[in-house]
Structure formats: C-alpha cells, structure tokens
Design an enzyme around this catalytic site. Structure first.
Site, mmCIF file in Angstrom:
data_model
loop_
_atom_site.group_PDB
_atom_site.id
_atom_site.type_symbol
_atom_site.label_atom_id
_atom_site.label_comp_id
_atom_site.label_asym_id
_atom_site.label_seq_id
_atom_site.Cartn_x
_atom_site.Cartn_y
_atom_site.Cartn_z
ATOM 1 N N SER A 195 0.772 -1.034 0.119
ATOM 2 C CA SER A 195 0.160 0.073 -0.100
ATOM 3 C C SER A 195 0.876 1.373 -0.066
ATOM 4 O O SER A 195 0.475 2.076 -0.600
ATOM 5 C CB SER A 195 -0.832 -0.022 1.231
ATOM 6 O OG SER A 195 -1.644 1.242 1.171
ATOM 7 N N GLY A 218 2.239 2.005 -3.414
ATOM 8 C CA GLY A 218 1.390 2.300 -4.181
ATOM 9 C C GLY A 218 1.206 3.878 -4.115
ATOM 10 O O GLY A 218 0.797 4.731 -5.255
ATOM 11 N N HIS A 219 1.099 4.531 -2.874
ATOM 12 C CA HIS A 219 0.847 5.848 -2.514
ATOM 13 C C HIS A 219 2.147 6.563 -3.040
ATOM 14 O O HIS A 219 2.243 7.802 -3.418
ATOM 15 C CB HIS A 219 0.868 6.245 -0.926
ATOM 16 C CG HIS A 219 -0.399 5.585 -0.370
ATOM 17 N ND1 HIS A 219 -0.890 4.424 -0.233
ATOM 18 C CD2 HIS A 219 -1.602 6.602 -0.182
ATOM 19 C CE1 HIS A 219 -2.057 4.460 0.148
ATOM 20 N NE2 HIS A 219 -2.429 5.902 0.291
ATOM 21 N N GLU A 220 3.221 5.777 -3.017
ATOM 22 C CA GLU A 220 4.551 6.642 -3.204
ATOM 23 C C GLU A 220 4.599 6.809 -4.775
ATOM 24 O O GLU A 220 5.092 7.980 -5.426
ATOM 25 C CB GLU A 220 6.052 5.996 -2.668
ATOM 26 C CG GLU A 220 7.216 6.564 -2.923
ATOM 27 C CD GLU A 220 7.356 8.036 -2.450
ATOM 28 O OE1 GLU A 220 7.844 8.994 -3.066
ATOM 29 O OE2 GLU A 220 6.646 8.281 -1.283
ATOM 30 N N LEU A 223 2.613 9.963 -5.553
ATOM 31 C CA LEU A 223 3.345 11.307 -5.265
ATOM 32 C C LEU A 223 4.393 11.380 -6.197
ATOM 33 O O LEU A 223 4.785 12.523 -6.661
ATOM 34 C CB LEU A 223 3.764 11.151 -3.864
ATOM 35 C CG LEU A 223 2.764 11.416 -2.701
ATOM 36 C CD1 LEU A 223 3.316 11.369 -1.523
ATOM 37 C CD2 LEU A 223 2.154 12.995 -2.967
#
Length: 580
Positions: A498, A501-503, A506
């Site tokens: 997870s 995926g967020h990185e 960004l």
C-alpha cells in the site's frame, strides 16, 4: 472501535442490509402522550350549544345507547374537565440521555449532512461575490484550463489501457485448455506469465504521461485508473486461475486411483472467519465405506467440495460459464476490485438516484476547485513570496525563526481547507462515483465504506474508509501470504505494498522520488502499536480526537514544506497543492 455495519433491515423485508436503523432500536426517548397539548379542543364551544351528551368536539351519544357507552362518554368528559382546571400540565420526566451522548442509540444525523452542504454553498457564493467585487468575474480561472489540457490524448490512452486488460480473458482460456500437469497450466507457467505481463503493463502506462508531457490532472487520472485496473486484472486472473486448477482436480477424480486426495481449500466466510483447508464434513466422511471401498465417501465429499468451489454462492453461475466477454466487461464496470462468479443485483436502475449522484460528482469537483483557488493557493503563494530570498534585502535577511513562523502560519491557514478537501474527495469517490457505477450495473452491494470517522487507530481506519481496496489487499495480499510468512509479516507486507502505491502516485505528480508517501504510510504501524498499549487502549474519545488531529494536521504539514521546496526548485506549485 468495532465497525457498526449492523445487519438491521429496518423492519422492511426487502433483503437489503442497512448500516443502522434510522431510529434507535432501544430509544432513549420515551413515548410521552400529553393530552394538554391538544389545546384547541379543551374549552367548551363559545356558543354554549354543548349538550349533556357531548363535549362539543365529539359525536353525540345517542339516547338509546347502551349503559357501557354512556359510562365511557361520562368518564371522558370528566377527564377533560380536570385537564382544563390544571394551570401547569403534567410533564413526564425519566432517566434518559441526550442525542450526542456516547451511550445514546440515536444515529440519524442526516440534518448535519445537509448543513454541511449548505455551509459549502454559502462559502462558494461568498467567494464568487468577493471575486466579482475584486476582479469583475465570479471565479478565478487559474486551474480550470488544466482540466482540458490534452484531453483527447487522455481519452485515447485510457481506452487503449482498458482494452489492454482484456488480454487476461484469452490468456486464461489458454491456461484452462492446457492439459493437466502441463507447462502452460495456471499452476505451472500461467502464474509467471500473467505476473510478468502485469508488471510490464503497469510500467508502460505509468511512463505514458511522462513521454507525452501531460499536465497533472490527466496524469493523476490515468495513474489512479491504472491502479484500479491493475487490481481488477490481478483479481480476475488469479481467481479464475485457481478455479481452472480446481476444475482439473474435479475431472481427475473421475479416476480416483490416480487423482490427488488433497482437501479442497475453503475460503473464510462469516460463519468460518479463519477459513480452513478441509471441509468440515471431510472428517465425518473419512473411514465411512460402502460396497466400493472405505474411501468412496471421502472421495464423494471431495468432489462435492470442489464442485461447490466452482459454483457461485448464489448458485446461478458455475465455472467456466463465466468466461465470456460480456462477463468481463460487466466486471470492469462494477464498483469492486475483487472478482466473483456472481454479484447481488438490483432489479432496476433508480434514475433519480443516478442523476443526483452524477450531478453531485461535478458539484464536488467544482467545490474542490473553488477551495483550491480561494484558500489553498493564496496561502501557499504568500508563504513562498515571504520565504523567497530575492524579496529580502541585505539589512533584513530571513532568519530561521521567521521561516518557522511563516511555515506554522501557512499550516494553520491550510488546516480547514484541507479538511474540506479530504471530505469532498471521500464523498465524490466512495459515495457518488462508486454509487453511480453501482446504479448503472445494478450492483446491489453499496458497502463501499464503514463509519471510519469513528476510528480510534489507523488499522481500523484502513479497514473502514476504503472497503474495495481493503477487500482486495486482504484477499490477494494478506490472505495469500499469511500461510507462508505468518500473520505479523503478512500485515507488514500488506502495508508495504500500500505504501509503495501511495509513493508511486506522489512521485508521478512531483516528478521526483522523495519518499513522503511511503514514510507516512509505514509510520502507521508503530502508531497502531502505541495506540494499543494499556495506557491508551480503550480510551475511544481520546484516540478518535488524536486520529482526527493527525488526519487534518498531516495533510497541511506534508503539503506546506513540499510545495515550498518545489517552488524554490522549479516545481509546479499548483500541481501539488491542488492534488493534495
């Protein structure tokens, strides 16, 4: 705090599970009947025509009425006369709590939801009036042009990306038709081939916006859609791959002497939350024999378990009848990331509900743009100018204390706008967009989120605020890895994927790999461990307040330094601030 998705049907036998009853089951409000509230009928008629057999407000009692009817009429007149003589009507007092009390059963705060939208409407109208006074135009137009930048490029690329996921269907048909034990079955080469294709597919569509030099809006949309389709394609391929191997095992049992006797895996259910690798009936069937041998009942039970695995829980679809293009297209449009043979469906489309959700989607996007234009960008631009060395003279250089004060002031100005942005993004995705697709596809399960606003730790928030992603991670990451590496390591792996995926999101926006999203995501694990210590555990109000403070403060703290650093190093300030 446990999830409050109570299985209450509100007394209506429509087979729809509702989160909570509209009214409390055990209400803290007693049912009080105060006769004195009926003030318009207590006095006798002013014309004085009331007779002895009527009070002036009811049907007269006939003269030949039975004595029982006359006695009831007499008692009613006496009670009304006593009420007229009371100067202060009786008020019933009881032991009860207020609506907002933690012990209250009351859950219907829809009026505050309406107040939230009224407040946003007032904010938008006020901003437009101020802009008309200052500029002569109701809206600022700095951001609006980004939505139409290279729009046709986005449409064509998105269509090709969606079409490229359909490779999973013919590939799976090839894996299924391969002979059992062959190199091209799902258990042998199919898993590796599909995994390599998914990695290459993801890398290609992440690189496309960079190669075509898109703006941030098109890039973010394509990236998020890429993530969604990746999870959909993975779930479709791996679940159908498992079913293809199950089908091969079932056919192999036609010759019991050479077939495998390994038990069929049963997935976790509400009745069996931990799951099991053997049917509960298998132990009973073991050892029970008939004329064909002592293992015939065990084989029959294994056949039943495998056949049940190939059939949908509702019993209307059996693998491989689902391997059709219409089924795959329907799955792509359904608001879920986990593939199943069959989903519960509604009978018809509620067109009024669909139109309202579509209108609300565009309304939320409009409000998000207004908030960014009126409250977020001005604060960031003002801070960047105050921190820019070119606006300083040699006699008044920028000190560290002044820089910290500017940063603290900027964060405080961004707290409320970012809170509104977060709430609007949540509504537009989980209530309106997913709800609209559910209405279009007749998808009956609308449980896209639980009451995450009552969360007491980040683990609970991750379970309840995004049910589709949570279900995917639990099914295809946590449950798939737990038998091999254990519960604790499976949890870390799930958070790690997870966080990656967020990185990625960004990094695609800022054009730099800084690690902010990854670090913030992984910090949730030690925070959860701290919140579950004896000193903090059980203090729901304190933990919920800390959750909201960290949620609101975190967005402002991360965005302010990121935005200002990007401004100094040539980044796009508008890109990051609006996206956050």
């Amino acid at each position: 705090m446990a999830s409050t998705s109570a299985d209450v049907s509100d007394g209506v036998s429509d087979n729809v599970i509702r989160p909570r009853p509209r009214k409390p089951i055990h209400s803290q409000l007693s049912h009080i009947s105060n006769i004195s509230e009926i003030s318009g009928f207590l006095d006798a008629p002013e014309n004085g025509h009331a007779t002895g057999t009527t009070s002036g407000r009811s049907t007269p009692v006939p003269l030949d009425a039975p004595p029982s009817v006359k006695s009831i009429s007499t008692v009613r007149k006496q009670v009304r006369a006593e009420q007229r003589r009371r100067l202060f009507p009786t008020i019933e007092f009881a032991s009860r709590v207020s609506h907002f009390d933690p012990n209250s059963d009351y859950r219907d705060f829809h009026g505050f939801f309406n107040l939230f939208w009224i407040g946003l409407a007032i904010m938008a109208i006020t901003s437009m009036l101020r802009n008309i006074k200052d500029t002569g135009h109701p809206l600022r137009v700095q951001i609006w042009g980004l939505f139409t930048f290279k729009l046709w490029h986005l449409a064509i690329a998105d269509f090709l990306m969606v079409a490229s996921t359909a490779v999973a269907l013919p590939m799976h048909r090839a894996f299924r038709s391969a002979p059992a034990g062959g190199a091209w079955t799902w258990a042998k080469g199919g898993t590796a081939i599909m995994s390599i294709y998914q990695v290459a597919w993801l890398a290609l569509w992440i690189a496309v916006p960079f190669l075509l030099d898109w703006g941030w809006t098109a890039q973010v949309f394509l990236l998020l859609h890429t993530m969604v389709l990746l999870m959909k394609m993975h779930s479709y391929a791996f679940y159908n791959g498992h079913l293809s191997e199950t089908e091969k095992r079932l056919h192999a049992l036609d010759d019991p002497l050479t077939a495998s006797r390994a038990p069929a895996y049963l997935y976790p259910t509400s009745e069996n939350p931990m799951g099991t690798v053997a049917s509960p009936k298998r132990a009973e069937a073991r050892g029970k024999g008939d004329g064909d041998g002592p293992e015939s009942d065990e084989i029959a039970q294994l056949r039943e378990d495998l056949a049940r695995e190939l059939t949908s829980p509702m019993g209307n679809v059996t693998y491989p009848a689902n391997l059709t293009w219409s089924n795959y297209l329907d799955y792509l449009c359904c608001p879920t990331l986990c593939y199943e043979l069959e989903y519960p469906r509604t009978e018809a489309i509620d067109w009024q509900n669909l139109v309202s959700k579509i209108a609300a989607t565009f309304g939320c996007i409009f409000l998000l743009t207004v908030i960014s234009e009126e409250f977020i960008l001005p604060a960031l631009f003002d801070a960047s100018q105050r921190l820019d060395p070119t606006f300083r003279t040699a006699e008044s250089p920028l000190t560290a204390l002044e820089a910290l004060l500017v940063l603290a002031e900027t964060i405080s100005w961004l707290l409320f706008p970012f809170m509104l942005t977060f709430l609007l993004v949540f509504l537009v995705i989980f209530e309106y967009v997913l709800g609209a697709f559910a209405e279009i596809t007749h998808f009956a399960d609308r449980h896209f989120y639980s009451d995450w606003w009552n969360s007491t730790d980040w683990m609970e928030f991750s379970r309840e605020w995004n049910i589709p992603v949570y279900s995917f991670l639990r099914r295809h990451v946590y449950s798939a890895s737990r038998p091999h590496i254990g519960k604790a390591n499976a949890t870390v792996i799930t958070f790690l994927i997870s966080a990656i995926g967020h990185e990625i999101v960004l990094a695609c926006i800022t054009k730099k790999l800084r690690g902010y999203g990854f670090i913030c995501q992984m910090l949730q694990l030690p925070i959860v461990m701290l919140q579950r210590t004896r000193l903090v555990r059980g203090k729901k109000t304190l933990n919920n307040v800390c959750f909201w403070c960290s949620m609101i403060l975190g967005l402002s703290v991360v965005s302010s330094p990121c935005s200002l650093v990007l401004q100094f190093y040539g980044g796009n300030l508008t890109t990051l601030s609006v996206w956050l």
